[in-house]
Design an enzyme around this catalytic site. Sequence first.
Site, mmCIF file in Angstrom:
data_model
loop_
_atom_site.group_PDB
_atom_site.id
_atom_site.type_symbol
_atom_site.label_atom_id
_atom_site.label_comp_id
_atom_site.label_asym_id
_atom_site.label_seq_id
_atom_site.Cartn_x
_atom_site.Cartn_y
_atom_site.Cartn_z
ATOM 1 N N LYS A 124 10.533 -32.038 -33.081
ATOM 2 C CA LYS A 124 11.987 -31.949 -32.970
ATOM 3 C C LYS A 124 12.632 -33.239 -33.492
ATOM 4 C CE LYS A 124 15.227 -29.504 -30.160
ATOM 5 N NZ LYS A 124 15.491 -28.744 -28.978
ATOM 6 N N LYS A 203 2.087 -20.962 -39.166
ATOM 7 C CA LYS A 203 1.826 -20.467 -37.809
ATOM 8 C C LYS A 203 2.989 -19.582 -37.336
ATOM 9 C CE LYS A 203 2.821 -22.304 -33.795
ATOM 10 N NZ LYS A 203 3.009 -23.094 -32.601
ATOM 11 N N LYS A 206 8.619 -18.735 -33.076
ATOM 12 C CA LYS A 206 10.062 -18.458 -33.069
ATOM 13 C C LYS A 206 10.810 -19.557 -33.821
ATOM 14 C CE LYS A 206 9.041 -16.694 -28.816
ATOM 15 N NZ LYS A 206 8.794 -17.105 -27.460
HETATM 16 P P1 TYM Z 1 4.425 -20.449 -25.554
HETATM 17 O O1 TYM Z 1 5.356 -19.654 -24.715
HETATM 18 O O2 TYM Z 1 4.975 -21.149 -26.745
HETATM 19 O O3 TYM Z 1 3.274 -19.517 -26.060
HETATM 20 C C1 TYM Z 1 2.545 -18.689 -25.164
HETATM 21 C C2 TYM Z 1 1.115 -18.588 -25.626
HETATM 22 O O4 TYM Z 1 1.061 -18.011 -26.942
HETATM 23 C C3 TYM Z 1 0.263 -18.845 -27.769
HETATM 24 N N1 TYM Z 1 0.746 -18.767 -29.158
HETATM 25 C C4 TYM Z 1 -0.042 -18.519 -30.207
HETATM 26 N N2 TYM Z 1 -1.353 -18.277 -30.292
HETATM 27 C C5 TYM Z 1 -1.853 -18.043 -31.521
HETATM 28 N N3 TYM Z 1 -1.101 -18.031 -32.659
HETATM 29 C C6 TYM Z 1 0.220 -18.269 -32.627
HETATM 30 N N4 TYM Z 1 0.945 -18.239 -33.736
HETATM 31 C C7 TYM Z 1 0.824 -18.546 -31.339
HETATM 32 N N5 TYM Z 1 2.088 -18.810 -30.932
HETATM 33 C C8 TYM Z 1 2.023 -18.952 -29.583
HETATM 34 C C9 TYM Z 1 0.428 -20.248 -27.203
HETATM 35 O O5 TYM Z 1 -0.616 -21.096 -27.598
HETATM 36 C C10 TYM Z 1 0.454 -19.962 -25.714
HETATM 37 O O6 TYM Z 1 -0.865 -19.877 -25.205
HETATM 38 N N6 TYM Z 1 3.769 -24.631 -22.949
HETATM 39 C C11 TYM Z 1 3.393 -23.231 -23.037
HETATM 40 C C12 TYM Z 1 3.718 -22.459 -21.758
HETATM 41 C C13 TYM Z 1 3.095 -23.063 -20.550
HETATM 42 C C14 TYM Z 1 1.722 -23.076 -20.204
HETATM 43 C C15 TYM Z 1 1.650 -23.739 -18.957
HETATM 44 C C16 TYM Z 1 0.569 -22.585 -20.837
HETATM 45 C C17 TYM Z 1 3.785 -23.688 -19.561
HETATM 46 N N7 TYM Z 1 2.906 -24.112 -18.583
HETATM 47 C C18 TYM Z 1 0.405 -23.942 -18.319
HETATM 48 C C19 TYM Z 1 -0.663 -22.799 -20.191
HETATM 49 C C20 TYM Z 1 -0.733 -23.458 -18.957
HETATM 50 C C21 TYM Z 1 4.154 -22.604 -24.178
HETATM 51 O O7 TYM Z 1 5.194 -23.059 -24.556
HETATM 52 O O8 TYM Z 1 3.607 -21.462 -24.650
#
Ligand code: TYM
Length: 344
Positions: A124, A203, A206
Amino acid sequence: MASDPSPVPKAAPPARVLSGIQPTGRFHWGNYCGAIRQYIDLQSSGESYYFIADLHALTTVRDPARLRELVHAAAVDLVALGLDPARATLFVQSDVPEVTELTWLLMTVCPMGLLERCHAYKDKKTRGLAADAGLFTYPVLMAADILAYDATVVPVGEDQVQHIEVCRDLAGTFNHLYGEVFTLPRPRLVAGGAKVPGTDGQKMSKSYDNTIEVFEDPAAQKKKIMRITTDSRPMEQPKDPEGDHLYELFSLFAPEAERAAMADLYRRGGFGYGEVKKALVQVAGDFFADARRRRAELEADPARIEAILADGAARARKQAGAVLGRARDACGLSRGATAPGRGA
Ligand code: TYM
């Protein structure tokens, strides 16, 4: 003199699985293939906790009605995709306030430099966008999310591995200072799904506006698929399927035999990318057909989803309260019976 009996090998304790997902929009293929598919596979082995990370989402969603809507829709989608509340605990992050208190305890042992290196904040800043303290300290909340449940395994996509390393660092520092309070978790990635490409080959995310949503309207989804970028090599030229993002997307959903046939077609050449895109529309449609039907049923029964989330929150709070109690005790905050988690 009797010798010591030979030690009986101890069975490894069952895994405790935990993961979270942000309700910042509808789930896309990257979320499904990198994370949600793993949640469902792992829910039958040991104990598992999955939550909707609404506190993390507050750093981007500023419209309260929209946030409420997205949280509910996320729960509907997870259950429709196969998450079974009888086997896994499904809840909303903010329903467990113990986690935010734990975040503060971890914040006090977190060096600034560790957070400055984290990619969500760094990206960011590089793009010249204003970052708030919520985004900066986001990995500490994520660490608390994981540590509050004594999780051992965290199924995620590749982009979250750095955050799990931060979690391990913070847990290690806290344990070093105060004794063995936290369990150190490890990430779990799936081959072929850890970094799903988006419609432009980067990748899927959003933030890059290159997503294909799992439950998108079929006509809109088809349009997006037909617009996936491809190179301009002539049709007759043989191509290597490995490293081709259209083939990669096709492989996520196609049955093994169709995948092999498509790889052969690439190697032989003489096909148009349009054919591959049409085949992708078909396999993805078939793959999610049952989930779409379940989703329609669940949407008609919002009270059922809210009951699942309330039950999940009660179970999650019990667990998080016990860990928070341990952490408070260890660092000198609790005075006897006033500690959270005591006598609960
Ligand atoms: P978030 O909401 O961005 O994404 C959720 C999950 O989807 C996976 N992901 C992907 N995997 C493969 N290819 C992609 N293009 C792709 N885009 C997203 C992410 O790796 C994730 O597993 N910080 C986390 C949410 C969170 C969390 C946690 C996860 C909050 N607390 C504790 C694990 C444990 C997040 O923003 O994920």
